[in-house]
Scaffold this motif. Structure first.
Motif, PDB file in Angstrom:
ATOM      1  N   LEU A  88      -2.268   4.618  18.329  1.00  0.00           N
ATOM      2  CA  LEU A  88      -1.309   4.611  17.222  1.00  0.00           C
ATOM      3  C   LEU A  88      -1.965   4.193  15.908  1.00  0.00           C
ATOM      4  N   ALA A  89      -2.870   3.230  15.970  1.00  0.00           N
ATOM      5  CA  ALA A  89      -3.576   2.812  14.757  1.00  0.00           C
ATOM      6  C   ALA A  89      -4.402   3.966  14.199  1.00  0.00           C
ATOM      7  N   ARG A  90      -5.009   4.717  15.093  1.00  0.00           N
ATOM      8  CA  ARG A  90      -5.801   5.881  14.674  1.00  0.00           C
ATOM      9  C   ARG A  90      -4.892   6.952  14.075  1.00  0.00           C
ATOM     10  N   ALA A  91      -3.734   7.193  14.694  1.00  0.00           N
ATOM     11  CA  ALA A  91      -2.786   8.182  14.178  1.00  0.00           C
ATOM     12  C   ALA A  91      -2.240   7.763  12.820  1.00  0.00           C
ATOM     13  N   ASP A  92      -2.197   6.466  12.561  1.00  0.00           N
ATOM     14  CA  ASP A  92      -1.702   5.940  11.298  1.00  0.00           C
ATOM     15  C   ASP A  92      -2.749   6.003  10.193  1.00  0.00           C
ATOM     16  N   GLY A  93      -3.944   6.457  10.526  1.00  0.00           N
ATOM     17  CA  GLY A  93      -4.992   6.581   9.519  1.00  0.00           C
ATOM     18  C   GLY A  93      -5.917   5.385   9.447  1.00  0.00           C
ATOM     19  N   GLU A 101       0.837  -1.203   0.000  1.00  0.00           N
ATOM     20  CA  GLU A 101       0.000   0.000   0.000  1.00  0.00           C
ATOM     21  C   GLU A 101       0.868   1.248   0.000  1.00  0.00           C
ATOM     22  N   GLU A 102       0.488   2.222  -0.792  1.00  0.00           N
ATOM     23  CA  GLU A 102       1.266   3.457  -0.917  1.00  0.00           C
ATOM     24  C   GLU A 102       1.248   4.228   0.396  1.00  0.00           C
ATOM     25  N   ARG A 103       2.410   4.714   0.791  1.00  0.00           N
ATOM     26  CA  ARG A 103       2.504   5.503   2.013  1.00  0.00           C
ATOM     27  C   ARG A 103       2.287   6.970   1.663  1.00  0.00           C
ATOM     28  N   HIS A 104       1.702   7.719   2.627  1.00  0.00           N
ATOM     29  CA  HIS A 104       1.350   9.108   2.299  1.00  0.00           C
ATOM     30  C   HIS A 104       1.602  10.038   3.468  1.00  0.00           C
ATOM     31  N   SER A 105       2.849  10.235   3.828  1.00  0.00           N
ATOM     32  CA  SER A 105       3.161  11.119   4.947  1.00  0.00           C
ATOM     33  C   SER A 105       3.335  12.571   4.530  1.00  0.00           C
ATOM     34  N   ASP A 106       3.504  12.856   3.225  1.00  0.00           N
ATOM     35  CA  ASP A 106       3.710  14.213   2.745  1.00  0.00           C
ATOM     36  C   ASP A 106       2.477  15.060   3.038  1.00  0.00           C
ATOM     37  N   SER A 107       2.706  16.262   3.572  1.00  0.00           N
ATOM     38  CA  SER A 107       1.582  17.125   3.955  1.00  0.00           C
ATOM     39  C   SER A 107       0.758  17.564   2.764  1.00  0.00           C
ATOM     40  N   ARG A 108       1.319  17.463   1.529  1.00  0.00           N
ATOM     41  CA  ARG A 108       0.573  17.860   0.349  1.00  0.00           C
ATOM     42  C   ARG A 108      -0.400  16.781  -0.101  1.00  0.00           C
ATOM     43  N   ILE A 133      -4.671  -9.165  21.311  1.00  0.00           N
ATOM     44  CA  ILE A 133      -4.154  -9.961  20.188  1.00  0.00           C
ATOM     45  C   ILE A 133      -4.424  -9.246  18.868  1.00  0.00           C
ATOM     46  N   LEU A 134      -5.632  -8.708  18.737  1.00  0.00           N
ATOM     47  CA  LEU A 134      -5.974  -7.984  17.509  1.00  0.00           C
ATOM     48  C   LEU A 134      -5.103  -6.739  17.363  1.00  0.00           C
ATOM     49  N   GLY A 135      -4.817  -6.057  18.486  1.00  0.00           N
ATOM     50  CA  GLY A 135      -3.953  -4.885  18.445  1.00  0.00           C
ATOM     51  C   GLY A 135      -2.536  -5.224  18.033  1.00  0.00           C
ATOM     52  N   ALA A 136      -2.009  -6.339  18.545  1.00  0.00           N
ATOM     53  CA  ALA A 136      -0.644  -6.753  18.190  1.00  0.00           C
ATOM     54  C   ALA A 136      -0.533  -7.054  16.697  1.00  0.00           C
ATOM     55  N   CYS A 137      -1.606  -7.547  16.104  1.00  0.00           N
ATOM     56  CA  CYS A 137      -1.598  -7.858  14.664  1.00  0.00           C
ATOM     57  C   CYS A 137      -1.404  -6.610  13.816  1.00  0.00           C
ATOM     58  N   TYR A 138      -1.794  -5.439  14.352  1.00  0.00           N
ATOM     59  CA  TYR A 138      -1.685  -4.215  13.557  1.00  0.00           C
ATOM     60  C   TYR A 138      -0.234  -3.790  13.341  1.00  0.00           C
ATOM     61  N   LEU A 139       0.669  -4.263  14.187  1.00  0.00           N
ATOM     62  CA  LEU A 139       2.065  -3.865  14.060  1.00  0.00           C
ATOM     63  C   LEU A 139       2.649  -4.236  12.700  1.00  0.00           C
ATOM     64  N   GLY A 140       2.088  -5.238  12.054  1.00  0.00           N
ATOM     65  CA  GLY A 140       2.548  -5.617  10.721  1.00  0.00           C
ATOM     66  C   GLY A 140       1.761  -4.968   9.605  1.00  0.00           C
ATOM     67  N   ARG A 141       0.873  -4.010   9.957  1.00  0.00           N
ATOM     68  CA  ARG A 141      -0.022  -3.430   8.949  1.00  0.00           C
ATOM     69  C   ARG A 141       0.050  -1.908   8.887  1.00  0.00           C
ATOM     70  N   PHE A 142       1.087  -1.293   9.463  1.00  0.00           N
ATOM     71  CA  PHE A 142       1.167   0.165   9.447  1.00  0.00           C
ATOM     72  C   PHE A 142       1.195   0.700   8.026  1.00  0.00           C
ATOM     73  N   ARG A 143       0.429   1.768   7.780  1.00  0.00           N
ATOM     74  CA  ARG A 143       0.226   2.298   6.434  1.00  0.00           C
ATOM     75  C   ARG A 143       1.239   3.374   6.055  1.00  0.00           C
ATOM     76  N   THR A 144       1.619   4.232   6.992  1.00  0.00           N
ATOM     77  CA  THR A 144       2.407   5.416   6.650  1.00  0.00           C
ATOM     78  C   THR A 144       3.904   5.257   6.871  1.00  0.00           C
ATOM     79  N   VAL A 145       4.315   4.259   7.627  1.00  0.00           N
ATOM     80  CA  VAL A 145       5.744   4.022   7.864  1.00  0.00           C
ATOM     81  C   VAL A 145       6.028   2.526   7.781  1.00  0.00           C
ATOM     82  N   ALA A 146       7.283   2.190   7.521  1.00  0.00           N
ATOM     83  CA  ALA A 146       7.722   0.791   7.530  1.00  0.00           C
ATOM     84  C   ALA A 146       8.378   0.504   8.874  1.00  0.00           C
TER      85      ALA A 146
END
Length: 473
Positions: free
Chosen positions: A162-167, A2-9, A214-227
């Motif tokens: 953190l999941a919310r902050a990640d979009g 998935e494309e990451r989109h941290s640029d403010s533009r 457990i569901l929260g820990a699974c999100y660590l491998g699914r971050f959208r904006t950073v690797a």
């Protein structure tokens, strides 16, 4: 990938309508916070129906443990989310990724530490929190089982931010919702079918908490904006300190609630014993009213959390006019919630109290009276809470800390300790509305000064935009 989109533009946080963003991020946050409150509310309802008001008094004694867990989760969760979004707004993806890794380490360590301390010192702690010998058997059973779930509760709430902050606000909501559904299903089964009493409510709670974890820990491998590489999980005292600094105002607000709860519980048992109500009736009534109020506060905190990424990202990107709009959007939404809660509490007090089980006439009389007094100026709390979060979200945590402390520590505790010396049990009832009104006035004064500073920043922002347009032309 998935494309990451941290640029403010290109990041929606920097370009989409702030009201639409608030709805998108706040609604899942509100649901998540309500779910967190429901852990306590559902237990209170089923325990009240299945065990009685002594069981409700026991959960009130145990309630400070829940607020301590939430204070730790907010310290790391909100602090890391703010640092994460500020870093993304400044286009620093490496710091954003390391913020996530450091948050995970801190959540795990603090959760395990609190569990250990509670198990070792549980009897001393419940008496510190206002327990009486009649309530002790219920409180000890409930607290010792619930303590096993503290690491999961803290980790889940922190990762939710953190999941919310990640979009991913919907994933954040799902994390919390899963545990609440499990808890709600298991509570009546364990209490009424298996006849486990208050222990059944505790086991239902922690089973739900670990499912969410457990569901929260699974999100660590699914971050959208950073690797998230392994290097992100190397602890940094600088990043860890910044996380704690930014999350301190939200955390202190919860810790202050814990301290108020302790002072309030002990004052109610002491002055209650000197009245016709006895020690247990005021304690049980307070537990119900404070948890009812926590539903309203949870919605406001959900608005807070939904607004935090919008405030932090745009402040980091120097889009100050959007920051101002986001703040006032949050205030408007918060006031709608608190005014609705105020009206319901004053129109239907008997029905609300009865939902948690009925007691004798004295119990119902005091509980309804306590509810009405407690909610007198409660609708003003939205301004104090959202203003405190505003300062933390834009990187001025000490102002947020000050505002977090005004109502709970600087005002309410001294008033609770002083007024009953002259008015007895009634003095405790008058303390909360007095603190609510005074803290609101302080928040308004501080924010009026901040709006002057923001006006100056917005003027320069507009100058910069005009300059760029002239250069393009």
């Amino acid at each position: 990938m998935e494309e990451r989109h941290s640029d403010s533009r290109s990041n929606p946080l920097g370009i989409d309508d702030t009201r639409k963003l608030l709805v998108r991020f706040a609604v899942p946050s509100i649901i998540a916070m309500l779910v967190s409150s429901l852990y306590n509310i559902v237990d209170q309802i089923f325990i009240g129906q299945g065990v009685g008001y002594l069981g409700n008094a026991a959960t009130n004694v145990a309630y400070p443990f829940s607020t301590i867990c939430l204070s730790i989760a907010l310290l790391i969760g909100i602090g890391s989310a703010a640092n994460f979004n500020l870093s993304l707004g400044a286009k620093d993806e490496e710091t954003a990724a390391r913020t996530v890794g450091n948050a995970v380490i801190l959540l795990a360590v603090l959760g395990l530490s609190l569990m250990t301390v509670t198990l070792v010192f549980s009897r001393r702690l419940i008496y510190l929190f206002g327990c009486t010998p009649e309530i002790e058997p219920y409180a000890m059973t409930y607290v010792r089982i619930c303590a096993l779930g503290f690491p999961a509760l803290i980790f889940t709430n922190g990762l939710s931010s953190l999941a919310r902050a990640d979009g991913s606000p919907r994933y954040s909501m799902a994390m919390m919702l899963l545990g609440a559904v499990i808890n709600t299903i298991l509570d009546p089964v364990f209490i009424f079918v298996f006849d486990w009493g208050i222990a059944g409510a505790a086991w239902a709670t922690i089973i739900g908490q670990y499912a969410s974890c457990i569901l929260g820990a699974c999100y660590l491998g699914r971050f959208r904006t950073v690797a998230l590489a392994k290097s992100a999980f190397r602890f940094s005292h600088t990043i860890g300190g910044r996380i704690c600094q930014l999350g301190l105002s939200n955390s202190l607000n919860q810790l202050a609630m814990t301290l108020v709860q302790i002072v309030l519980n002990n004052s109610l048992t002491y002055y209650g014993a000197l009245s016709v109500y006895g020690a247990e009736i005021p304690l049980a009534s307070s537990g119900i009213v404070i948890k009812l109020n926590s539903i309203m506060i949870s919605i406001v905190v959900g608005i807070n959390q939904g607004n935090q990424p919008i405030l932090s990202f745009n402040y980091g990107a120097k889009k100050y006019s959007r920051v101002k709009k986001a703040y006032f959007n949050g205030i408007a939404a918060g006031l709608v919630v608190t005014c609705t809660g105020y009206v319901l509490a004053n129109v239907f007090p008997d029905e609300i109290i009865s939902f948690f089980g009925r007691g004798n006439a004295l119990y119902m009389q005091f509980a309804v009276r306590f509810l009405r007094y407690y909610m007198t100026f409660s609708f003003l709390n939205a301004v104090q809470i959202l203003t405190s979060n505003y300062f933390a979200a834009i990187g001025f945590p000490m102002k947020g800390v000050f505002l977090s402390l005004t109502r709970q520590v600087i005002l309410l505790i001294p008033i609770v300790l002083v007024l009953p010396l002259f008015l007895g049990l009634d003095g405790i009832l008058y303390a909360t509305p007095a603190a609510d009104l005074l803290s609101f006035l302080i928040a308004v004064a501080l924010m009026a000064k901040e709006m002057g500073r923001m006006k100056h920043l917005i003027a320069h922002e507009n100058d910069d935009i005009t300059g760029k347009e002239d250069e393009t032309a």
